[in-house]
Every structure is written in structure tokens, then in C-alpha cells.
Design a protein around this motif. Structure first.
Motif, short mmCIF file in Angstrom:
data_model
loop_
_atom_site.label_atom_id
_atom_site.label_comp_id
_atom_site.label_asym_id
_atom_site.label_seq_id
_atom_site.Cartn_x
_atom_site.Cartn_y
_atom_site.Cartn_z
N UNK A 178 0.81 -1.22 0.00
CA UNK A 178 0.00 0.00 0.00
C UNK A 178 0.84 1.28 0.00
N UNK A 179 2.02 1.23 0.61
CA UNK A 179 2.87 2.41 0.70
C UNK A 179 3.39 2.86 -0.67
N UNK A 180 3.33 2.00 -1.66
CA UNK A 180 3.80 2.35 -3.01
C UNK A 180 2.78 3.16 -3.80
N UNK A 181 1.60 3.32 -3.26
CA UNK A 181 0.53 4.02 -3.96
C UNK A 181 0.54 5.48 -3.55
N UNK A 182 0.85 6.34 -4.50
CA UNK A 182 0.72 7.78 -4.29
C UNK A 182 -0.65 8.23 -4.75
N UNK A 183 -0.93 9.51 -4.61
CA UNK A 183 -2.23 10.03 -5.02
C UNK A 183 -2.51 9.78 -6.50
N UNK A 184 -1.48 9.91 -7.36
CA UNK A 184 -1.70 9.70 -8.79
C UNK A 184 -2.07 8.25 -9.08
N UNK A 185 -1.41 7.31 -8.40
CA UNK A 185 -1.71 5.90 -8.64
C UNK A 185 -2.98 5.45 -7.93
N UNK A 186 -3.54 6.27 -7.09
CA UNK A 186 -4.84 5.98 -6.51
C UNK A 186 -5.93 6.53 -7.43
N UNK A 187 -5.73 7.73 -7.92
CA UNK A 187 -6.73 8.37 -8.79
C UNK A 187 -6.90 7.65 -10.12
N UNK A 188 -5.78 7.27 -10.76
CA UNK A 188 -5.87 6.67 -12.09
C UNK A 188 -6.64 5.34 -12.10
N UNK A 189 -6.36 4.40 -11.19
CA UNK A 189 -7.17 3.17 -11.20
C UNK A 189 -8.65 3.43 -10.92
N UNK A 190 -8.95 4.38 -10.05
CA UNK A 190 -10.35 4.71 -9.79
C UNK A 190 -10.99 5.29 -11.04
N UNK A 191 -10.28 6.19 -11.72
CA UNK A 191 -10.81 6.77 -12.96
C UNK A 191 -11.01 5.70 -14.02
N UNK A 192 -10.05 4.79 -14.15
CA UNK A 192 -10.18 3.68 -15.11
C UNK A 192 -11.40 2.84 -14.78
N UNK A 193 -11.58 2.53 -13.50
CA UNK A 193 -12.69 1.71 -13.05
C UNK A 193 -14.03 2.39 -13.38
N UNK A 194 -14.12 3.68 -13.07
CA UNK A 194 -15.34 4.44 -13.34
C UNK A 194 -15.61 4.49 -14.84
N UNK A 195 -14.59 4.82 -15.61
CA UNK A 195 -14.75 4.96 -17.06
C UNK A 195 -15.13 3.63 -17.70
N UNK A 196 -14.44 2.55 -17.30
CA UNK A 196 -14.75 1.22 -17.84
C UNK A 196 -16.16 0.79 -17.46
N UNK A 197 -16.55 1.01 -16.23
CA UNK A 197 -17.90 0.65 -15.79
C UNK A 197 -18.98 1.43 -16.52
N UNK A 198 -18.75 2.72 -16.70
CA UNK A 198 -19.73 3.55 -17.38
C UNK A 198 -19.78 3.30 -18.88
N UNK A 199 -18.74 2.66 -19.41
CA UNK A 199 -18.73 2.28 -20.83
C UNK A 199 -19.36 0.89 -21.03
N UNK A 200 -19.88 0.29 -19.95
CA UNK A 200 -20.55 -0.99 -20.06
C UNK A 200 -19.70 -2.19 -19.70
N UNK A 201 -18.50 -1.96 -19.18
CA UNK A 201 -17.62 -3.07 -18.81
C UNK A 201 -18.13 -3.83 -17.59
N UNK A 202 -17.80 -5.11 -17.54
CA UNK A 202 -18.18 -5.97 -16.41
C UNK A 202 -17.09 -5.84 -15.35
N UNK A 203 -17.12 -4.77 -14.57
CA UNK A 203 -16.03 -4.46 -13.64
C UNK A 203 -16.47 -4.40 -12.19
N UNK A 204 -17.60 -5.04 -11.88
CA UNK A 204 -18.03 -5.13 -10.49
C UNK A 204 -19.06 -4.10 -10.08
#
Length: 190
Positions: free
Chosen positions: A24-50
Motif C-alpha cells: 500500500x505504501x507504493x501508492x501515491x495520489x496519482x496511482x490511486x486516482x488513475x485506477x479509480x478513474x479507469x474503473x469508473x470509465x470502464x464501468x460507465x462504458x458498459x464493462x463488467x467491472x463489479x
């Protein structure tokens, strides 16, 4: 641990590099924001992402991402990121159950590519890299995953050597009359 990818996949814009996050210590703010943004974008594009009911927001995804990050550990959980020119193109999570009866198996979770990078081999590169990481670094003997039917995922994973090993019929209810199976898949032993 951060490392390069043997695949050296080239997207339209840049070579693809793989990064692993094992603590967890390897995650900075940028690496926290980008996966969340990817998750949101993929989910809103119809992806099966949970998150099956778009639109999904960062506020909904953030607690799930935080839990995933909190579980990172060299041998029990890794986040693998596919980066294209410093931008997150896709990601997945490899987890090992600590129970000794099943500790030789790993599970792939949240395999996703950012919609801007779909069709460019990001998912394939992530899956191939995850196989090497699981075998060579985590000492796992087998991987498995669960996919939502009706999304073309069985075909995608099938091209990568995964075979259906079970199915929970109607496990996901996306709406009235829209029940989907949970398809359990695994490749040949690592």
C-alpha cells in the motif's frame, strides 16, 4: 516492486510498460486516482467491472479501491498496471487465499482496460504478464477467475488458454429478465 514488461506491446501512441504494486505504501495520489478513474470509465462504458449499474461514480469506487490497495502484499496480493506513455491503460489484481489448502492457487480480479485503449492488446498483455508474475514471483501453481456471461469475456479468456471449469447460472441480475451466469475459468497449470 516495479518492473518492465517482456511483451513490449506497442499501442497506437506508446509502448506499453507493466508496473507492479505490492505494498500500500507504493501508492501515491496519482496511482490511486488513475485506477479509480479507469474503473469508473470502464464501468460507465458498459464493462463488467463489479459495478453493474451505470453510472458509477468515483465516490462509489473509491472505498472498493482502498480495500484492494490495503490488501496488497508481496505474496498475497498484487496490483498490475499497464502504462502507455505514463498513462494507465489497464489493470488487474492477483490475489492468493492465505488458507493452506488453496494457497497454491491465485485469483485474478478486476481485469480491465481503459476504454481509450480497448482493442490494442492491453488486456492480453496484462493477462500474460499476470501469468508470469503468479508463477515466477508468487510461486502460484494455478490461476482462476470469474467472468460475467454475455460480455464476450469467455471468448477473450479462451484465446488466452482459459477454459470454463464451472458456471453459476443466473448469478448476476442486471435487470428484470436479464440474468447472467458467473463463468469460472482457469488455464492449464502454470
Amino acid at each position: 516492486m516495479i518492473d518492465g514488461c517482456d511483451d513490449h506491446l506497442m499501442t497506437d501512441r506508446a509502448p506499453l510498460q507493466m508496473r507492479q504494486i505490492t505494498r500500500p505504501q507504493q501508492i501515491g495520489d496519482d496511482l490511486t486516482r488513475e485506477p479509480i478513474d479507469c474503473w469508473v470509465t470502464a464501468g460507465n462504458a458498459g464493462g463488467a467491472v463489479g459495478f453493474p449499474f451505470p453510472p458509477v461514480t468515483a465516490a462509489e469506487v473509491a472505498p472498493v479501491a482502498e480495500q484492494l490497495i490495503a490488501g496488497l502484499d508481496d505474496m498475497r496480493g498484487r496490483l498490475v498496471l499497464a502504462m502507455a506513455d505514463g498513462v494507465l491503460a489497464g489493470r488487474l489484481n492477483i490475489r492468493r487465499d492465505p488458507h493452506p489448502l488453496v494457497a497454491h492457487w491465485g485469483t485474478l480480479h478486476h481485469v480491465q482496460s481503459h476504454p481509450a485503449y480497448r482493442g490494442r492488446g492491453v488486456g492480453t498483455a496484462l493477462m500474460r504478464h499476470a501469468r508470469r508474475v503468479a508463477r515466477d514471483e508468487m510461486g502460484l501453481e494455478q490461476l482462476h477467475l470469474a467472468a460475467r456471461s454475455g460480455m464476450g469475456l469467455e471468448e477473450f479468456y479462451g484465446r488466452l488458454g482459459y477454459k470454463e471449469i464451472g458456471r453459476r447460472q443466473g448469478a448476476y441480475r442486471l435487470g428484470p429478465g436479464d440474468d447472467r451466469d458467473e463463468v469460472l475459468m482457469a488455464p492449464a497449470p502454470l
